[in-house]
Enzyme design. Structure first.
Site, PDB file in Angstrom:
ATOM      1  N   LYS A   3     -10.099   3.073   8.409  1.00 18.32           N
ATOM      2  CA  LYS A   3      -8.942   2.166   8.305  1.00 18.32           C
ATOM      3  C   LYS A   3      -8.608   1.683   9.704  1.00 18.32           C
ATOM      4  CE  LYS A   3      -6.085   0.574   5.141  1.00 18.32           C
ATOM      5  NZ  LYS A   3      -6.296   0.409   3.691  1.00 18.32           N
TER       6      LYS A   3
ATOM      7  N   ASP B 179      -5.771  -5.586   4.097  1.00 17.22           N
ATOM      8  CA  ASP B 179      -4.737  -4.663   3.620  1.00 17.22           C
ATOM      9  C   ASP B 179      -3.423  -5.416   3.845  1.00 17.22           C
ATOM     10  OD1 ASP B 179      -4.413  -1.662   2.700  1.00 17.22           O
ATOM     11  OD2 ASP B 179      -2.827  -1.965   4.156  1.00 17.22           O
TER      12      ASP B 179
HETATM   13  P1  NDP Z   1       0.203  -7.838   1.125  1.00 17.85           P
HETATM   14  O1  NDP Z   1       0.450  -7.978   2.561  1.00 17.85           O
HETATM   15  O2  NDP Z   1      -0.516  -8.922   0.391  1.00 17.85           O
HETATM   16  O3  NDP Z   1       1.559  -7.594   0.348  1.00 17.85           O
HETATM   17  C1  NDP Z   1       2.356  -6.501   0.665  1.00 17.85           C
HETATM   18  C2  NDP Z   1       3.608  -6.560  -0.184  1.00 17.85           C
HETATM   19  O4  NDP Z   1       4.336  -5.361  -0.010  1.00 17.85           O
HETATM   20  C3  NDP Z   1       4.533  -7.684   0.233  1.00 17.85           C
HETATM   21  O5  NDP Z   1       5.266  -8.108  -0.871  1.00 17.85           O
HETATM   22  C4  NDP Z   1       5.406  -6.991   1.264  1.00 17.85           C
HETATM   23  O6  NDP Z   1       6.677  -7.592   1.469  1.00 17.85           O
HETATM   24  C5  NDP Z   1       5.578  -5.632   0.637  1.00 17.85           C
HETATM   25  N1  NDP Z   1       5.837  -4.652   1.689  1.00 17.85           N
HETATM   26  C6  NDP Z   1       5.083  -4.417   2.783  1.00 17.85           C
HETATM   27  N2  NDP Z   1       5.647  -3.480   3.558  1.00 17.85           N
HETATM   28  C7  NDP Z   1       6.778  -3.148   2.938  1.00 17.85           C
HETATM   29  C8  NDP Z   1       7.814  -2.232   3.224  1.00 17.85           C
HETATM   30  N3  NDP Z   1       7.782  -1.480   4.335  1.00 17.85           N
HETATM   31  N4  NDP Z   1       8.835  -2.129   2.339  1.00 17.85           N
HETATM   32  C9  NDP Z   1       8.869  -2.902   1.220  1.00 17.85           C
HETATM   33  N5  NDP Z   1       7.935  -3.783   0.893  1.00 17.85           N
HETATM   34  C10 NDP Z   1       6.907  -3.896   1.728  1.00 17.85           C
HETATM   35  O7  NDP Z   1      -0.570  -6.449   0.958  1.00 17.85           O
HETATM   36  P2  NDP Z   1      -1.425  -5.917  -0.277  1.00 17.85           P
HETATM   37  O8  NDP Z   1      -0.879  -6.440  -1.554  1.00 17.85           O
HETATM   38  O9  NDP Z   1      -2.849  -6.119   0.041  1.00 17.85           O
HETATM   39  O10 NDP Z   1      -1.159  -4.346  -0.166  1.00 17.85           O
HETATM   40  C11 NDP Z   1      -0.135  -3.690  -0.906  1.00 17.85           C
HETATM   41  C12 NDP Z   1      -0.455  -2.208  -1.027  1.00 17.85           C
HETATM   42  O11 NDP Z   1      -1.719  -2.047  -1.686  1.00 17.85           O
HETATM   43  C13 NDP Z   1      -0.613  -1.461   0.307  1.00 17.85           C
HETATM   44  O12 NDP Z   1      -0.175  -0.127   0.119  1.00 17.85           O
HETATM   45  C14 NDP Z   1      -2.120  -1.462   0.535  1.00 17.85           C
HETATM   46  O13 NDP Z   1      -2.517  -0.411   1.383  1.00 17.85           O
HETATM   47  C15 NDP Z   1      -2.596  -1.258  -0.882  1.00 17.85           C
HETATM   48  N6  NDP Z   1      -3.971  -1.645  -1.190  1.00 17.85           N
HETATM   49  C16 NDP Z   1      -4.425  -2.903  -0.945  1.00 17.85           C
HETATM   50  C17 NDP Z   1      -5.705  -3.254  -1.295  1.00 17.85           C
HETATM   51  C18 NDP Z   1      -6.223  -4.628  -1.140  1.00 17.85           C
HETATM   52  O14 NDP Z   1      -7.360  -4.886  -1.588  1.00 17.85           O
HETATM   53  N7  NDP Z   1      -5.490  -5.570  -0.560  1.00 17.85           N
HETATM   54  C19 NDP Z   1      -6.635  -2.260  -1.873  1.00 17.85           C
HETATM   55  C20 NDP Z   1      -6.024  -0.985  -2.162  1.00 17.85           C
HETATM   56  C21 NDP Z   1      -4.741  -0.698  -1.815  1.00 17.85           C
HETATM   57  P3  NDP Z   1       6.952  -8.440   2.803  1.00 17.85           P
HETATM   58  O15 NDP Z   1       6.309  -9.772   2.535  1.00 17.85           O
HETATM   59  O16 NDP Z   1       8.412  -8.491   2.898  1.00 17.85           O
HETATM   60  O17 NDP Z   1       6.303  -7.691   3.922  1.00 17.85           O
HETATM   61  O1  2IT Z   2      -6.753   0.450   0.716  1.00 21.66           O
HETATM   62  C1  2IT Z   2      -7.801  -0.147   0.405  1.00 21.66           C
HETATM   63  O2  2IT Z   2      -8.628   0.366  -0.357  1.00 21.66           O
HETATM   64  C2  2IT Z   2      -8.023  -1.492   0.936  1.00 21.66           C
HETATM   65  N1  2IT Z   2      -7.163  -2.008   1.627  1.00 21.66           N
HETATM   66  C3  2IT Z   2      -9.308  -2.215   0.636  1.00 21.66           C
HETATM   67  C4  2IT Z   2     -10.400  -1.743   1.552  1.00 21.66           C
HETATM   68  C5  2IT Z   2     -11.702  -2.510   1.451  1.00 21.66           C
HETATM   69  O3  2IT Z   2     -12.576  -2.191   2.272  1.00 21.66           O
HETATM   70  O4  2IT Z   2     -11.851  -3.394   0.611  1.00 21.66           O
END
Ligand code: NDP
Ligand code: 2IT
Length: 447
Positions: free
Chosen positions: A126, A166
């Site tokens: 990461k 992420d």
């Molecule tokens: P994005 O940046 O696209 O969206 C994040 C969302 O979460 C936004 O709505 C953001 O709001 C909100 N958020 C972020 N930080 C906070 C906080 N401290 N408190 C409240 N809301 C918060 O990220 P993703 O959708 O990609 O990621 C979301 C989650 O999923 C994370 O935990 C990530 O690690 C996990 N994840 C992502 C993957 C991926 O493929 N993208 C894969 C697996 C897991 P704001 O706009 O206000 O910051």
């Molecule tokens: O938390 C996760 O699994 C991710 N943000 C996606 C990682 C990846 O390599 O696609």
């Protein structure tokens, strides 16, 4: 508790107690391994726990860049290369002001077991930076990404370490990062995933984490002869994972009533439909606006400043898809009192340990993120495969593979939990199934 687990956990807490999210994830994983370590001595004999909690390598670097006013800015960049026993390091990059080494160690540690569960050959890693993309122009984000890659490029490679997105890192950032990598190295390597589909990306990668989370939820529901159709679903977040979790839940006939961001939540009692979701995607992905603007467009919905969704309405199924520790014990109590019977994590570790235990002891189906959000990294693995054979599969083909992988992860977690007498304990099952493969590989590879 198994004495070996206790010893390594105590030692890790003593040395890294200040990294509280890391300690939380180590406590959860090691705590789940008690029955396995009671029955198998080879892991202790090979010091697997002592070794698996320490990253193989951590890179920390400065990221200087010039903002729109011409002023010099500097951020801290990181890559935690945690474990490469079963494949090259693989995991996302997070750009958020809260990023520090402890948060990236927690995310990298989770990634080891998640990637193992996908059945694809990927190690855990990461990275990221304490950079805040909010309020920055595209040019500023480009400038930052280029500077970040000017150091990162020397530490990654298609068979070494393959980052992805992420929080705060989506298609725009991956484009700027890949453009800079390609210019420095002069090679069109499969060194990042989540690329655009006309420059090497996989179909369905943007959808994969959210869709995969809902596919996993459906498998859990099936074990109780339940169906997502007709159920009320709460989703938190409004980014990549939340948008596509909401979309898939809607497509399968559920009523999705909430979304959120770090400023607050919206509740739409009429449910979010395809047209409303298209508005959200334009708002968040193109205009980069705030979720409160939803209620200006759809006044029958309500915005709650500084509140998370869980206590604001009743739901059957909760999909936390924003960030770590966004669903605590008090939230869990309200969810249970309101009739919620499934919590399926889309984010990484969104549920606190106390909330998880409460949900499990109240017979709520609970899936840990390392199982239910693994669809994202699994589809990244499929992107690497397509790049390696220099072919692109259709959306239908990738979606079918993603679905198959989520069903397999569900069954692997359930079977591992059943082996130790607790078939409904997806936390224990996912940790044991994910750990066993990596730990056995570490033994095979020697010290
Ligand atoms: P994005 O940046 O696209 O969206 C994040 C969302 O979460 C936004 O709505 C953001 O709001 C909100 N958020 C972020 N930080 C906070 C906080 N401290 N408190 C409240 N809301 C918060 O990220 P993703 O959708 O990609 O990621 C979301 C989650 O999923 C994370 O935990 C990530 O690690 C996990 N994840 C992502 C993957 C991926 O493929 N993208 C894969 C697996 C897991 P704001 O706009 O206000 O910051
Ligand atoms: O938390 C996760 O699994 C991710 N943000 C996606 C990682 C990846 O390599 O696609």
């Amino acid at each position: 508790m198994n004495s070996y687990v206790q010893r390594v956990l105590d030692d890790t807490k003593q040395k890294y107690g200040h990294e509280k999210e890391f300690i939380q994830s180590v406590s959860e994983v090691l705590g789940s391994l008690n029955p396995l370590l009671d029955s198998e001595s080879k892991y202790e004999q090979n010091c697997i726990l002592e070794r698996i909690v320490i990253p193989e390598r951590v890179i920390i670097f400065q990221v200087p860049w010039i903002d729109a006013k011409g002023d010099i800015q500097v951020n801290v960049g990181y890559r935690v290369q945690f474990n490469s026993a079963i494949g090259p390091y693989k995991g996302g990059l997070r750009f958020h002001p809260s990023v520090n080494l402890g948060i990236l160690k927690f995310l990298g540690f989770e990634q080891i077991f998640k990637n193992s569960l996908t059945t694809l050959p990927m190690g855990g890693g990461k990275g990221g930076a304490n950079f805040d993309p909010k309020g920055k122009s595209d040019r500023e984000v480009m400038s930052f990404c280029q500077s970040f890659m000017r150091e990162l490029f020397r530490h990654i490679g298609p068979s070494t370490d393959v980052p992805a997105g992420d929080i705060g890192v989506g298609g725009r950032e991956i484009g700027y990062l890949f453009g800079q990598y390609k210019k420095i190295v002069n090679s069109y390597d499969s060194v990042l995933t989540g690329k655009g589909t006309n420059w090497g990306g996989s179909q369905v990668r943007p959808q994969a984490t959210g869709y995969g989370c809902v596919y996993f939820a459906c498998e859990m529901l099936k074990t109780r002869k339940l169906d997502i159709a007709g159920k009320t679903v709460m989703v938190s977040g409004s980014g990549n994972v939340a948008q596509y979790a909401a979309e898939k839940a809607m497509q399968l006939g559920a009523k999705v009533i909430s979304l959120s961001d770090s400023n607050g939540s919206i509740i739409d009692p009429h449910g979010i439909d395809a047209e409303k979701l298209a508005f959200i995607m334009e708002l968040k992905n193109v205009r980069r606006g705030r979720i409160k603007e939803y209620v200006e467009k759809y006044p029958t919905a309500t915005y709650y400043e500084n509140q998370r969704p869980w206590r604001l309405a009743k739901c059957h199924i909760a999909l936390p898809c924003a960030t770590q520790n966004e669903l605590d014990l008090d939230d869990a109590k309200v969810l249970v009192a309101n009739g919620c019977f499934a919590v399926c994590e889309g984010a990484n570790m969104p549920t606190t340990l106390e909330a998880t235990q409460f949900l499990q002891s109240n017979d709520v189906l609970f899936s840990p993120g390392k199982a239910s959000n693994a669809g994202g990294v699994a589809t990244s693995g499929l992107e690497m495969s397509q790049n390696a054979i220099r072919l692109g599969w259709s959306s239908q083909e990738v979606d079918e593979r993603l679905h198959g992988i989520m069903v397999n992860i569900h069954n692997a977690a359930r079977n591992a939990a059943a082996e130790f007498g607790k078939p409904d304990d997806y936390v224990m099952g996912a940790n044991i199934a994910g750990f066993r493969k990596v730990a056995d590989a570490m033994i095979d590879l020697g010290i």
